[in-house]
Design a protein around this motif. Structure first.
Motif, mmCIF file in Angstrom:
data_model
loop_
_atom_site.group_PDB
_atom_site.id
_atom_site.type_symbol
_atom_site.label_atom_id
_atom_site.label_comp_id
_atom_site.label_asym_id
_atom_site.label_seq_id
_atom_site.Cartn_x
_atom_site.Cartn_y
_atom_site.Cartn_z
ATOM 1 N N ASP A 1 10.838 -13.624 -10.339
ATOM 2 C CA ASP A 1 12.155 -13.046 -10.966
ATOM 3 C C ASP A 1 11.834 -11.733 -11.750
ATOM 4 O O ASP A 1 11.286 -12.066 -12.774
ATOM 5 C CB ASP A 1 13.188 -13.848 -10.854
ATOM 6 N N MET A 2 12.256 -10.598 -11.657
ATOM 7 C CA MET A 2 12.105 -9.493 -12.566
ATOM 8 C C MET A 2 13.504 -8.967 -12.854
ATOM 9 O O MET A 2 14.359 -8.715 -12.064
ATOM 10 C CB MET A 2 11.220 -8.362 -12.229
ATOM 11 N N VAL A 3 13.683 -8.464 -14.303
ATOM 12 C CA VAL A 3 14.848 -7.950 -14.885
ATOM 13 C C VAL A 3 14.630 -6.393 -14.731
ATOM 14 O O VAL A 3 13.764 -5.878 -15.375
ATOM 15 C CB VAL A 3 15.341 -8.350 -16.114
ATOM 16 N N LEU A 4 15.437 -5.611 -14.326
ATOM 17 C CA LEU A 4 15.382 -4.314 -14.111
ATOM 18 C C LEU A 4 15.926 -3.673 -15.381
ATOM 19 O O LEU A 4 17.030 -3.757 -15.764
ATOM 20 C CB LEU A 4 16.232 -3.671 -12.976
ATOM 21 N N THR A 5 14.770 -2.966 -15.915
ATOM 22 C CA THR A 5 15.172 -2.111 -17.377
ATOM 23 C C THR A 5 14.782 -0.905 -17.179
ATOM 24 O O THR A 5 14.884 0.152 -18.183
ATOM 25 C CB THR A 5 14.242 -2.820 -18.563
ATOM 26 N N ASN A 6 14.237 -0.242 -15.745
ATOM 27 C CA ASN A 6 13.496 1.039 -15.723
ATOM 28 C C ASN A 6 14.806 1.752 -15.520
ATOM 29 O O ASN A 6 15.386 1.763 -14.727
ATOM 30 C CB ASN A 6 12.334 1.147 -14.540
ATOM 31 N N LYS A 7 15.210 2.875 -16.624
ATOM 32 C CA LYS A 7 16.308 3.716 -15.982
ATOM 33 C C LYS A 7 16.222 4.501 -15.004
ATOM 34 O O LYS A 7 17.185 5.082 -14.371
ATOM 35 C CB LYS A 7 16.735 4.505 -17.456
ATOM 36 N N GLN A 8 15.034 4.655 -14.612
ATOM 37 C CA GLN A 8 14.711 5.604 -13.340
ATOM 38 C C GLN A 8 15.275 5.081 -12.040
ATOM 39 O O GLN A 8 15.746 5.740 -11.135
ATOM 40 C CB GLN A 8 13.217 5.680 -13.104
ATOM 41 N N PHE A 9 15.677 3.607 -12.055
ATOM 42 C CA PHE A 9 16.180 3.220 -10.676
ATOM 43 C C PHE A 9 17.501 2.756 -10.862
ATOM 44 O O PHE A 9 18.384 2.354 -9.998
ATOM 45 C CB PHE A 9 15.513 1.753 -10.487
ATOM 46 N N HIS A 10 18.371 2.912 -12.083
ATOM 47 C CA HIS A 10 19.749 2.693 -12.388
ATOM 48 C C HIS A 10 20.520 3.544 -11.690
ATOM 49 O O HIS A 10 20.578 4.903 -11.288
ATOM 50 C CB HIS A 10 20.006 2.905 -13.783
ATOM 51 N N ASN A 11 21.562 2.755 -10.891
ATOM 52 C CA ASN A 11 22.606 3.342 -9.852
ATOM 53 C C ASN A 11 22.050 4.115 -8.764
ATOM 54 O O ASN A 11 22.492 5.141 -8.413
ATOM 55 C CB ASN A 11 23.448 4.242 -10.829
ATOM 56 N N GLN B 1 21.603 -1.793 -10.510
ATOM 57 C CA GLN B 1 21.886 -1.346 -11.921
ATOM 58 C C GLN B 1 20.885 -2.018 -12.891
ATOM 59 O O GLN B 1 20.313 -3.072 -12.693
ATOM 60 C CB GLN B 1 23.195 -1.944 -12.055
ATOM 61 N N LEU B 2 20.856 -1.373 -13.973
ATOM 62 C CA LEU B 2 19.860 -2.334 -15.035
ATOM 63 C C LEU B 2 20.635 -3.350 -15.339
ATOM 64 O O LEU B 2 21.753 -3.752 -15.341
ATOM 65 C CB LEU B 2 19.954 -1.424 -16.568
ATOM 66 N N GLY B 3 19.602 -4.354 -15.468
ATOM 67 C CA GLY B 3 19.986 -5.982 -15.684
ATOM 68 C C GLY B 3 19.923 -6.616 -14.504
ATOM 69 O O GLY B 3 20.196 -7.903 -14.619
ATOM 70 N N ASP B 4 20.013 -5.998 -13.402
ATOM 71 C CA ASP B 4 19.869 -6.634 -11.980
ATOM 72 C C ASP B 4 18.629 -7.464 -11.957
ATOM 73 O O ASP B 4 17.713 -7.079 -12.459
ATOM 74 C CB ASP B 4 19.958 -5.953 -10.731
ATOM 75 N N VAL B 5 18.762 -8.641 -11.507
ATOM 76 C CA VAL B 5 17.476 -9.481 -11.276
ATOM 77 C C VAL B 5 16.793 -9.461 -9.972
ATOM 78 O O VAL B 5 17.619 -9.606 -8.980
ATOM 79 C CB VAL B 5 17.857 -11.156 -11.450
ATOM 80 N N ILE B 6 15.620 -8.653 -9.772
ATOM 81 C CA ILE B 6 15.098 -8.427 -8.554
ATOM 82 C C ILE B 6 13.963 -9.489 -8.258
ATOM 83 O O ILE B 6 13.168 -9.901 -8.956
ATOM 84 C CB ILE B 6 14.018 -7.324 -8.561
ATOM 85 N N SER B 7 14.252 -10.195 -7.195
ATOM 86 C CA SER B 7 13.222 -11.272 -6.762
ATOM 87 C C SER B 7 12.244 -10.713 -5.778
ATOM 88 O O SER B 7 12.733 -10.207 -4.811
ATOM 89 C CB SER B 7 13.928 -12.672 -5.788
ATOM 90 N N ILE B 8 10.899 -11.079 -6.114
ATOM 91 C CA ILE B 8 9.859 -10.378 -5.424
ATOM 92 C C ILE B 8 9.006 -11.339 -4.990
ATOM 93 O O ILE B 8 8.795 -12.477 -5.412
ATOM 94 C CB ILE B 8 9.289 -9.069 -6.125
ATOM 95 N N TYR B 9 8.129 -11.050 -4.049
ATOM 96 C CA TYR B 9 6.952 -11.704 -3.357
ATOM 97 C C TYR B 9 5.943 -10.951 -3.186
ATOM 98 O O TYR B 9 5.781 -9.824 -2.723
ATOM 99 C CB TYR B 9 7.716 -12.512 -2.056
ATOM 100 N N GLY B 10 4.749 -11.580 -3.564
ATOM 101 C CA GLY B 10 3.445 -10.907 -3.617
ATOM 102 C C GLY B 10 2.478 -11.555 -4.043
ATOM 103 O O GLY B 10 2.528 -12.556 -4.742
ATOM 104 N N ALA B 11 1.180 -10.949 -4.082
ATOM 105 C CA ALA B 11 -0.036 -11.521 -4.574
ATOM 106 C C ALA B 11 0.062 -11.297 -6.303
ATOM 107 O O ALA B 11 0.799 -10.320 -6.567
ATOM 108 C CB ALA B 11 -1.259 -10.733 -4.162
ATOM 109 N N GLU B 12 -0.620 -11.956 -6.939
ATOM 110 C CA GLU B 12 -0.900 -12.039 -8.330
ATOM 111 C C GLU B 12 -0.892 -10.471 -8.935
ATOM 112 O O GLU B 12 -0.264 -10.134 -9.814
ATOM 113 C CB GLU B 12 -1.589 -12.875 -8.892
ATOM 114 N N GLN B 13 -1.766 -9.979 -8.448
ATOM 115 C CA GLN B 13 -2.223 -8.595 -9.145
ATOM 116 C C GLN B 13 -1.311 -7.584 -8.506
ATOM 117 O O GLN B 13 -0.824 -6.909 -9.463
ATOM 118 C CB GLN B 13 -3.653 -8.313 -8.228
ATOM 119 N N ASP B 14 -0.542 -7.835 -7.368
ATOM 120 C CA ASP B 14 0.476 -6.690 -7.216
ATOM 121 C C ASP B 14 1.663 -7.100 -7.796
ATOM 122 O O ASP B 14 2.455 -6.176 -8.367
ATOM 123 C CB ASP B 14 0.772 -7.036 -5.544
#
Length: 561
Positions: A304-314, A353-366
């Motif tokens: 799980d990652m918390v979105l903090t990059n303003k580039q993706f907001h809204n 939006q900023l603060g959203d929790v993004i659940s991702i799946y992938g290899a460790e390096q990715d």
């Protein structure tokens, strides 16, 4: 029994933990489908043990209740504030209606039958199965400026009213939600649960705890290339609407580096990871599927990652996918997006939006690579941030000391209301800023369970002798009042929900109604009848609201009776 009295006098904590142990054992005993529960069981055990004569320092009660009520607020905060929007207007109104009708019913019945402030609050706690009322009412009684003996008597009566009415409070909610409501609606819970589940297939698939999809959305496959000539990029961009990733390639017994320009050759062994539908579309192009090839193992991670990059907001999911380079997206699959505990539909038009929790799946390096672009990874921890917990409790208790006067009437939240408000705010803030303030769900649960049960035990031990006498005098009257307090507010709320708020799905309505009464046993029965998780979302919203609204009834009842 003098030796037992001397033992409890020397070590009163033995009486406390003995009451908890015996109480929770009693609470597990099933009477058909009904269980008394640990809190009610602990109260009964404490009343019995108190007949020996036990004194517990009142400070213990205050500490236990502060921990409990703060944890309730902390847990409910994100859902509480998230539910205060247009999308949940019906649930907000439903929870408010039940709280108001419950308050009116208790006050009217108390005046008709001459119940004092303590018994009235206890009937509310038991009849509405909101145990926290015991604490908020007891706290309000302590601030009335009465003599110490009178305060102790009234607080003891709160526990008495709760003990006498709690059993039917739980049972009555089940009757209304599972038996009466479907008859009013003209359709069964199961019938409408199926209908709602079909309607939501294009949105969020709601799974109950312990459930998982029979067919996994993300899968990995090993293929032996039959016809070569395609590059890695050709395979990964075959269908823009779906995604697959080539993670490993083995050629002539050796693992070789993977890059977009790598041309696949016959007899290459390729590890492909992707969504199920995408895997089906490329399977014929890849060749034959093989199994257990040495060196082709790969461990994948859910993070799980918390979105903090303003580039993706809204921005919409579709826009982010289009604007993000393939090199950044490679090997990463987004499995869920949630906002303040609410799961969002994974649709192209969904806005993040900023603060959203993004659940991702992938290899460790990715995962490590994409974390730098998205925000920060939430690292699961079993440790509680006691700096944040302590700050929240201090703020809440300080707020509880504030007093405002309307004329000569002092108004105050008290320690209970202050801790609840602080818990709501600190829990909400933590959901928006998750890099600090960790308090794992099991820690929240132990604070709730130990805090409330311990608080009730102290009340029972302190007031048990008086309780027995009061039950002898008014037991049947209190029980009858409790039946009315349990049934009438739910019936009124059910009618308002059906004919004014226009609930038209039995399963959704049953979940919302049981949550507005914070009736966990009733919700369990509703979920069993539905046989899916459709009632869960409306229950979660009204339950979070009810934990606040019903808990605040304690001081109001004390003021109005």
């Amino acid at each position: 029994m003098d030796w037992l009295h001397d033992l409890f006098k020397t070590s009163p904590e033995i009486a406390l933990f003995l009451s908890l142990g015996i109480g929770y054992y009693i609470g597990k005993i099933k009477f058909g489908k009904f269980q008394l529960g640990g809190v009610a069981g602990s109260l009964l055990a404490a009343v019995v043990i108190s007949q020996v004569g036990v004194h517990i320092d009142p400070g213990v009660k205050a500490v236990l209740f502060a921990l409990f009520i703060y944890a309730v607020g902390y847990e409910s905060g994100p859902q509480f504030f998230n539910s205060l929007g247009k999308q949940s207007v019906k649930e907000i109104i439903l929870a408010a209606v039940l709280a108001l009708t419950g308050l009116a019913t208790v006050v009217i019945m108390a005046r008709l039958f001459g119940l004092d402030k303590g018994l009235a609050a206890g009937v509310a706690a038991g009849g509405l199965t909101q145990s926290a009322i015991i604490g908020t009412a007891g706290d309000a009684i302590a601030k009335l400026g009465l003599a110490a003996d009178e305060v102790k008597r009234l607080q003891g009566n709160v526990a008495i009213g709760y003990a006498v009415t709690y059993v039917f409070g739980s049972f009555g909610a089940i009757i209304v939600c599972v038996n009466i409501l479907p008859r009013l609606m003209g359709r069964s819970i199961r019938e409408d649960a199926i209908k709602a589940e079909v309607a939501m297939q294009s949105g969020v698939k709601v799974l109950a705890p312990g459930q998982e999809a029979a067919v996994s959305e993300l899968i990995g496959r090993l293929y032996e290339i039959v016809r070569g000539g395609n590059t890695v990029n050709d395979i990964e961009t075959l269908d823009p609407a779906t995604t697959v990733t080539i993670e490993k390639v083995k050629r002539a017994g050796r693992i070789i580096p993977v890059n977009p320009e790598l041309v696949l050759q016959p007899l290459d062994i390729v590890l492909v990871v992707g969504r199920h539908d995408a895997m089906l579309s490329i399977s014929k192009l890849m060749g034959k599927e093989v199994y257990a090839v040495e060196g082709m193992e790969l461990t994948m991670q859910h993070r799980d990652m918390v979105l903090t990059n303003k580039q993706f907001h809204n921005k919409t999911v579709s826009a982010i996918r289009t604007e993000t380079a393939n090199g950044v997206r490679h090997g990463i699959f987004v499995t869920q997006i949630s906002r303040m505990g609410q799961v969002l539909p994974m649709l192209p038009e969904t806005v993040v939006q900023l603060g959203d929790v993004i659940s991702i799946y992938g290899a460790e390096q990715d995962v490590k690579r994409v974390a730098d672009s998205v925000g920060y990874v939430l690292i699961p921890s079993a440790k509680t941030d006691f700096v944040y917990l302590g700050a929240g409790l201090v703020v809440g208790l300080l707020v509880g000391l504030l007093t405002a006067k309307i004329g000569s009437i002092p108004l105050t939240l008290g320690s209970g209301g202050g801790a609840l408000l602080s818990g709501l705010l600190f829990g909400w803030y933590r959901s928006k800023h998750q890099s600090f303030g960790e308090m794992p769900n099991p820690a929240v649960q132990i604070l709730k369970d130990l805090g409330l049960a311990g608080f009730v035990v102290v009340v029972g031990l302190s007031s048990g002798l008086q309780a027995v006498e009061t039950i002898k005098q008014q037991g049947f009257t209190i029980f009858g009042v409790g039946i009315v307090v349990t049934i009438l507010p739910m019936i009124l709320t059910m009618l308002i929900g059906r004919y004014i708020l226009r609930y038209d799905n039995t399963a959704i309505f049953a979940g919302a109604l049981s949550g507005s009464r914070s009736a966990n046993p009733a919700f369990g029965e509703v979920l069993g009848k539905a046989e899916n998780a459709i009632p869960t979302v409306p229950f979660a919203i009204t339950y979070a609201l009810a934990n606040v609204f019903l808990t605040l009834l304690g001081p109001l009842i004390v003021a109005l009776v």
